[in-house]
Scaffold this active site. Structure first.
Site, PDB file in Angstrom:
ATOM      1  N   ALA A 154      -9.362  68.325 -29.694  1.00  0.00           N
ATOM      2  CA  ALA A 154      -9.642  68.864 -30.443  1.00  0.00           C
ATOM      3  C   ALA A 154      -8.827  69.462 -30.336  1.00  0.00           C
ATOM      4  O   ALA A 154      -8.028  69.150 -31.798  1.00  0.00           O
ATOM      5  CB  ALA A 154     -10.789  69.174 -30.766  1.00  0.00           C
ATOM      6  N   TYR A 155      -8.121  70.441 -30.075  1.00  0.00           N
ATOM      7  CA  TYR A 155      -6.933  71.061 -29.893  1.00  0.00           C
ATOM      8  C   TYR A 155      -5.984  70.564 -29.905  1.00  0.00           C
ATOM      9  O   TYR A 155      -4.670  70.274 -30.458  1.00  0.00           O
ATOM     10  CB  TYR A 155      -7.813  72.788 -28.796  1.00  0.00           C
ATOM     11  CG  TYR A 155      -6.630  73.108 -28.651  1.00  0.00           C
ATOM     12  CD1 TYR A 155      -6.042  74.499 -30.048  1.00  0.00           C
ATOM     13  CD2 TYR A 155      -4.973  72.955 -27.323  1.00  0.00           C
ATOM     14  CE1 TYR A 155      -5.088  75.574 -29.539  1.00  0.00           C
ATOM     15  CE2 TYR A 155      -4.227  74.118 -27.291  1.00  0.00           C
ATOM     16  CZ  TYR A 155      -4.344  75.218 -28.489  1.00  0.00           C
ATOM     17  OH  TYR A 155      -2.659  75.757 -28.594  1.00  0.00           O
TER      18      TYR A 155
END
Length: 246
Positions: A154-155
């Site tokens: 996600a990051y």
């Protein structure tokens, strides 16, 4: 015209600590007037300002939500009111939440997207409109784009978006004499990276780089200073600053 009015002016988001603070202090050491942006921790931003002033520089702390266009517009307008314009924008503000994709909380994903992607977009849009000739916009990505480590999906996705908008904006600003680049740090000894990691894990990650240590905020700030100053022929690039880890 006074010496102060001849200085280049830099806005550094996330200047209350870590890479943001190191970048703010480094640009001030190069003679720039610095606006030290903060989101919620005014006291720490004021510490950055105090450190700059103690070293003979000029700085002010201004607060805003990077993803709120009205607040950030007000910050840019205030900068111009105080110092006459903006020459450098460094967007270090960001958040990092880690978890396997299959288990990732979507509310946390949305919050991270808001700060990392929308926030970068808002700051970049204002920079594109207001940076003076000879200016520089520096965004922040991550070396995880190359490392592809589990739990970072996600990051890394947010930073992939940052890279895309950065590289395209560099081409959109043709004829403006403004450079646009992204810095992609590797593992760096900041609270954002260190929090929640056992020492054994930190030591292992540090050993992966050929230089056999973690990066420091000052390491990253040196690259920021290069892009903000002498690095005028570097444009539309992602610079991986990670000691050779990838």
């Amino acid at each position: 015209m006074s010496e102060a009015s001849n200085r280049r002016v830099a806005i550094v988001t996330g200047a209350s600590g870590g890479i943001g603070r190191a970048s703010a202090e480094r640009l001030a050491a190069d003679g720039m007037t610095v606006v030290a942006h903060y989101a919620g921790n005014r006291a720490r931003a004021e510490e950055t300002v105090a450190a700059i002033e103690e070293a003979g520089g000029t700085a002010v702390a201004l607060g805003a939500d990077v993803a709120d266009e009205a607040q950030m517009t007000a910050l840019f307008d205030r900068t111009t009111e105080l110092y006459g314009g903006v020459d450098v924008v460094v967007n270090t503000a960001g958040v990092m939440v880690l978890a396997p994709l299959a288990e990732f909380d979507l509310d946390q994903f949305d919050a991270m997207m808001r700060t990392n992607v929308r926030g970068t977009f808002v700051v970049a849009q204002l920079a594109a409109r207001q940076l003076r000739p000879g200016g520089a916009l520096i965004t922040f990505s991550t070396s995880v784009e190359r490392l592809q480590q589990p739990t970072y999906s996600a990051y890394a996705a947010t930073k992939g978006a940052v890279e895309a908008l950065t590289l395209i904006l560099a081409r959109e600003l043709r004829g403006r004499d403004v450079t646009v680049n992204a810095v992609a740090p590797g593992p760096t000894a900041t609270p954002l990276f260190l929090d929640g990691k056992p020492q054994q894990v930190i030591d292992h990650i540090a050993s992966l780089a050929p230089l056999e240590r973690l990066g420091t905020p000052d390491d990253i700030a040196e690259t920021v200073a290069f892009l903000a100053g002498p690095g005028r022929w570097v444009n539309g690039q992602v610079l991986y600053v990670n000691g050779g880890i990838a």
